[in-house]
Design a protein around this motif. Structure first.
Motif, short mmCIF file in Angstrom:
data_model
loop_
_atom_site.label_atom_id
_atom_site.label_comp_id
_atom_site.label_asym_id
_atom_site.label_seq_id
_atom_site.Cartn_x
_atom_site.Cartn_y
_atom_site.Cartn_z
N SER A 1 0.58 -1.10 0.02
CA SER A 1 -0.22 -0.06 -0.63
C SER A 1 0.81 1.17 -0.29
O SER A 1 1.95 0.79 0.32
N VAL B 1 -2.49 -1.05 -3.23
CA VAL B 1 -3.46 -0.44 -2.99
C VAL B 1 -2.60 1.29 -3.16
O VAL B 1 -2.12 0.88 -3.09
N HIS C 1 -8.10 4.48 -10.40
CA HIS C 1 -8.64 3.45 -10.37
C HIS C 1 -8.74 2.85 -11.73
O HIS C 1 -9.39 2.36 -11.90
N ARG D 1 -6.64 -0.09 -6.96
CA ARG D 1 -7.60 -0.27 -5.69
C ARG D 1 -7.37 0.92 -4.94
O ARG D 1 -6.26 1.25 -4.47
N LEU E 1 -8.36 2.89 -1.77
CA LEU E 1 -9.13 3.23 -0.20
C LEU E 1 -8.84 3.77 0.90
O LEU E 1 -8.44 5.54 0.34
N VAL F 1 -17.62 3.80 -5.89
CA VAL F 1 -16.26 3.01 -5.86
C VAL F 1 -15.71 4.24 -4.32
O VAL F 1 -14.84 3.23 -3.70
N ALA G 1 -14.59 1.88 -1.23
CA ALA G 1 -13.41 2.06 -0.55
C ALA G 1 -13.25 2.70 1.12
O ALA G 1 -12.51 2.11 1.62
N THR H 1 -14.80 -2.85 -0.50
CA THR H 1 -13.66 -3.07 -0.71
C THR H 1 -12.50 -2.89 0.41
O THR H 1 -11.70 -3.79 -0.07
N ASP I 1 -12.70 -6.70 2.13
CA ASP I 1 -12.13 -7.87 1.31
C ASP I 1 -10.52 -7.03 1.03
O ASP I 1 -9.79 -8.98 1.70
N PHE I 2 -9.94 -6.26 1.04
CA PHE I 2 -8.23 -6.21 1.32
C PHE I 2 -8.19 -7.09 2.77
O PHE I 2 -6.82 -6.85 2.61
#
Length: 346
Positions: free
Chosen positions: A198, A219, A258, A263, A265, A292, A296, A300, A303-304
């Motif tokens: 990240s 990300v 994006h 991704r 966040l 989206v 974030a 999403t 999930d990350f």
């Protein structure tokens, strides 16, 4: 007794019933009685702030106060934020708080790690000559994450690429992930090339970083909220103009990232705590589609971080809203019901 919720389940938009059995979700009605805690509205997987640093009585103060920590993560919870990632924490999470039924889920990267070769460090950094060993140790000691200062000042030399690559490879070898603070163009480029997991901030991000992040699965956590707060205080001088240009570029990269499949966040890196709705609004202003941007800070992000959403067997973290936050993002500031770990906390 099971808890029952009915509404439009996001992100798929299906109207259905959820039952919460302890800390898990099922779509199959269980035997026995169930208490209905929400009938109608929009059911969102609990909000997430992936970049927050609770525990200090005031911003920039290198002191960890356990009581302040609890107050600040409670403020997150009361805003519907049910999971938090701490990419840099001044102290250890106090014993027992991780399992507390009424507090958000927590993922920590331990302390900030700063390479001794950086031209400047701060009291809250752990400064080390052996960044590789320190990163692996911090990863193993915490939740599979470490936090590196890829640079410090946006006009100074960053950590060299070969060191960042060695750290990333070593942490990945033990199954961990690397979060990198990057606040200079060269710092972002080195971290993107190294394949960190990240990028935090990304000020002045060069255009080529977007493709590098997409290639590595990195990300992007721009923390626009904290930068927006600083804008009025930046002076109109050569250094200030450099800062403003770096900030402008960072905002433009949000939509570009994006569009390239990166991704993006939501993380606030800023007081007041429990303010991730503001970050969602900044992401939308930067060009992200509203759905989206909401994701974030919800599905999403979950999930990350490995936190299942509103699926069969998922975690029982549900925030209920009167309107669809994908259409009216401002509703994120006004949750009707907050369920955390299968318990109604608001």
């Amino acid at each position: 007794m099971a808890l029952h919720l009915r509404g439009t389940v996001l992100p798929d938009g299906t109207d259905r019933d959820l039952w919460l059995l302890g800390d898990r979700i099922t779509f199959d009605r269980p035997s026995g009685e169930a208490q209905t805690v929400a009938d109608g509205g929009y059911l969102l997987p609990g909000l997430v702030d992936v970049h927050t640093h609770p525990g200090s009585p005031s911003e920039g103060e290198p002191v960890f106060d356990p009581e302040v920590f609890v107050e600040q993560i409670t403020a997150h919870r009361d805003a519907g934020t049910t999971a938090l990632r701490f990419p840099g924490l001044l102290g250890e999470i106090p014993a027992g708080l991780r399992e507390a039924p009424d507090l958000p889920r927590m993922i920590t990267a331990g302390r900030w790690l700063a390479w001794a070769g950086l031209s400047r460090s701060a009291d809250f950094h752990t400064v080390t000559d052996d960044l590789v060993a320190a990163a692996v140790a911090e990863t193993k000691a915490h939740d599979g994450w470490c936090k590196l200062m890829g640079d410090w000042d946006y006009e100074s030399d960053p950590v060299p690429y070969d060191i960042l690559r060695a750290v990333t490879d070593a942490v990945h070898a033990v199954g961990g992930r690397v979060a990198a603070h990057c606040q200079s163009a060269r710092g972002v480029l080195n971290a993107s090339r190294a394949g960190v997991d990240s990028i935090e901030h990304g000020m002045g991000m060069p255009e080529e970083c977007v493709e590098l992040m997409a290639t590595h699965g990195t990300v992007y956590v721009p923390t626009l909220t904290t930068f927006a707060r600083r804008v009025p205080d930046i002076k109109d001088n050569p250094r200030g103009r450099l800062w403003h240009e770096g900030h402008r570029i960072m905002i433009s990269r949000v939509r570009e990232a994006h569009d390239a499949g990166v991704r993006v966040l939501a993380g606030t890196d800023s007081a007041p705590f429990g303010n991730v709705a503001t970050e969602v609004e900044h992401l939308i202003a930067a060009g992200l589609p509203a759905e989206v941007a909401v994701g974030a800070a919800s599905w999403t992000a979950r999930d990350f971080l490995g936190l299942p959403g509103l699926v069969e067997g998922g975690l029982a973290d549900v925030t209920v809203y009167d309107a669809d936050p994908r259409v009216e993002p401002g509703v994120l500031r006004h949750p009707r019901r907050i369920v955390l770990r299968g318990r109604v906390v608001r």
